[in-house]
Write an enzyme that holds these catalytic residues in place. Structure first.
Site, PDB file in Angstrom:
ATOM      1  N   HIS A   5      48.395  38.288  38.849  1.00  0.00           N
ATOM      2  CA  HIS A   5      47.323  39.272  39.081  1.00  0.00           C
ATOM      3  C   HIS A   5      46.588  38.981  40.516  1.00  0.00           C
ATOM      4  O   HIS A   5      46.624  40.031  41.136  1.00  0.00           O
ATOM      5  CB  HIS A   5      46.097  39.391  38.011  1.00  0.00           C
ATOM      6  CG  HIS A   5      46.606  39.840  36.694  1.00  0.00           C
ATOM      7  ND1 HIS A   5      46.386  39.072  35.475  1.00  0.00           N
ATOM      8  CD2 HIS A   5      47.475  40.920  36.288  1.00  0.00           C
ATOM      9  CE1 HIS A   5      46.834  39.612  34.420  1.00  0.00           C
ATOM     10  NE2 HIS A   5      47.455  40.704  34.981  1.00  0.00           N
ATOM     11  N   SER A  57      50.022  37.258  30.962  1.00  0.00           N
ATOM     12  CA  SER A  57      48.898  36.906  30.002  1.00  0.00           C
ATOM     13  C   SER A  57      49.324  36.374  28.817  1.00  0.00           C
ATOM     14  O   SER A  57      48.558  35.325  28.272  1.00  0.00           O
ATOM     15  CB  SER A  57      47.724  38.035  29.804  1.00  0.00           C
ATOM     16  OG  SER A  57      47.282  38.490  31.288  1.00  0.00           O
ATOM     17  N   LYS A  77      48.050  46.887  22.923  1.00  0.00           N
ATOM     18  CA  LYS A  77      47.895  45.487  22.845  1.00  0.00           C
ATOM     19  C   LYS A  77      46.444  45.052  22.068  1.00  0.00           C
ATOM     20  O   LYS A  77      45.687  45.932  22.432  1.00  0.00           O
ATOM     21  CB  LYS A  77      47.847  44.702  24.170  1.00  0.00           C
ATOM     22  CG  LYS A  77      48.984  44.952  25.129  1.00  0.00           C
ATOM     23  CD  LYS A  77      48.973  44.065  26.293  1.00  0.00           C
ATOM     24  CE  LYS A  77      50.036  44.615  27.426  1.00  0.00           C
ATOM     25  NZ  LYS A  77      49.365  44.055  28.631  1.00  0.00           N
ATOM     26  N   ARG A  95      56.730  43.036  37.989  1.00  0.00           N
ATOM     27  CA  ARG A  95      57.543  42.052  37.561  1.00  0.00           C
ATOM     28  C   ARG A  95      59.019  41.873  37.751  1.00  0.00           C
ATOM     29  O   ARG A  95      59.893  41.321  38.445  1.00  0.00           O
ATOM     30  CB  ARG A  95      56.922  41.203  36.469  1.00  0.00           C
ATOM     31  CG  ARG A  95      55.729  40.485  36.705  1.00  0.00           C
ATOM     32  CD  ARG A  95      55.050  39.831  35.490  1.00  0.00           C
ATOM     33  NE  ARG A  95      55.032  41.090  34.575  1.00  0.00           N
ATOM     34  CZ  ARG A  95      54.603  40.962  33.267  1.00  0.00           C
ATOM     35  NH1 ARG A  95      54.192  39.800  32.887  1.00  0.00           N
ATOM     36  NH2 ARG A  95      54.567  42.129  32.561  1.00  0.00           N
TER      37      ARG A  95
HETATM   38  O1  PNS Z   1      47.556  45.123  31.939  1.00  0.00           O
HETATM   39  P1  PNS Z   1      48.053  46.128  31.312  1.00  0.00           P
HETATM   40  O2  PNS Z   1      48.136  45.823  29.718  1.00  0.00           O
HETATM   41  O3  PNS Z   1      49.352  46.880  31.680  1.00  0.00           O
HETATM   42  O4  PNS Z   1      47.183  47.468  31.600  1.00  0.00           O
HETATM   43  C1  PNS Z   1      47.314  48.722  30.902  1.00  0.00           C
HETATM   44  C2  PNS Z   1      46.251  49.690  31.149  1.00  0.00           C
HETATM   45  C3  PNS Z   1      44.907  49.267  30.621  1.00  0.00           C
HETATM   46  C4  PNS Z   1      45.967  49.679  32.671  1.00  0.00           C
HETATM   47  C5  PNS Z   1      46.555  51.218  30.564  1.00  0.00           C
HETATM   48  O5  PNS Z   1      46.748  50.731  29.123  1.00  0.00           O
HETATM   49  C6  PNS Z   1      45.495  52.187  30.399  1.00  0.00           C
HETATM   50  O6  PNS Z   1      45.536  52.821  31.656  1.00  0.00           O
HETATM   51  N1  PNS Z   1      44.723  52.340  29.632  1.00  0.00           N
HETATM   52  C7  PNS Z   1      43.877  53.265  29.525  1.00  0.00           C
HETATM   53  C8  PNS Z   1      44.232  54.825  28.808  1.00  0.00           C
HETATM   54  C9  PNS Z   1      45.168  55.433  29.553  1.00  0.00           C
HETATM   55  O7  PNS Z   1      44.725  56.066  30.526  1.00  0.00           O
HETATM   56  N2  PNS Z   1      46.288  55.643  29.213  1.00  0.00           N
HETATM   57  C10 PNS Z   1      47.496  56.289  29.944  1.00  0.00           C
HETATM   58  C11 PNS Z   1      47.976  57.435  29.577  1.00  0.00           C
HETATM   59  S1  PNS Z   1      48.931  58.251  30.575  1.00  0.00           S
END
Ligand code: PNS
Length: 161
Positions: free
Chosen positions: A17, A128, A41, A90
């Site tokens: 990150h 993570s 998650k 990645r």
């Molecule tokens: O590090 P991650 O787990 O890949 O992050 C994912 C994250 C938190 C960025 C993603 O799940 C997210 O944007 N969550 C907020 C809800 C949302 O907008 N979902 C997408 C709908 S298209």
């Protein structure tokens, strides 16, 4: 002012990150690290703990701000007047999920782009969840997370047991 959002669970923040954050912050005027909820998650660390970790790791990066958000990322990005969301890729396994997110977010707000940076080869194996597994069983995570949060991760994991 060009504002970009770097979203993620950051549970916890890894060297991978940090690599993306360092590169992305050079491509915009202001980078907001936005710690959000991934419905797929279950987070190990609280929002406050994750924010504190990222803040410790980015305290010398003058155009970086750390924030948390709930709800849709695209609404948060729009509220912050961001022009792009930046994410690290990645491997091919990340691609399908990230492509879907990028396309859905574009559908929800066509003004906001998603920019992908390829993770540096040194960190392409990092996640993570792998870090949490190693630390949980007292393995060594030095070099996988920034030194400033190395001890905190073990302490917080032990406290949560
Ligand atoms: O590090 P991650 O787990 O890949 O992050 C994912 C994250 C938190 C960025 C993603 O799940 C997210 O944007 N969550 C907020 C809800 C949302 O907008 N979902 C997408 C709908 S298209």
């Amino acid at each position: 002012m060009k504002i970009w959002i770097c979203p993620g669970s950051f549970d916890p923040v890894t060297m991978g990150h940090i690599d993306i954050i360092k590169r992305a912050r050079k491509m915009c005027d202001h980078l907001i690290i936005a710690i959000g909820v991934n419905d797929e998650k279950k987070a190990t660390f609280t929002f406050d703990e994750r924010k504190e970790f990222v803040e410790k790791c980015t305290k010398d990066m003058d155009n970086v701000e750390v924030d948390t958000f709930e709800g849709l990322l695209i609404n948060y990005a729009s509220k912050k007047k961001a022009t792009a969301i930046v994410k690290g890729l990645r491997a091919i396994s990340d691609f399908e999920y990230e492509l879907q997110m990028a396309l859905l977010n574009k559908k929800l707000d066509e003004k906001i782009e998603t920019v992908f940076l390829m993770t540096s080869i040194n960190y392409s194996h990092l996640s993570s969840s792998a870090i949490k597994s190693i630390a949980k069983y007292d393995g060594e995570i030095k070099g996988l997370v920034p030194d400033v949060i190395h001890d905190d991760i073990y302490l917080k994991l032990k406290k949560g047991k």
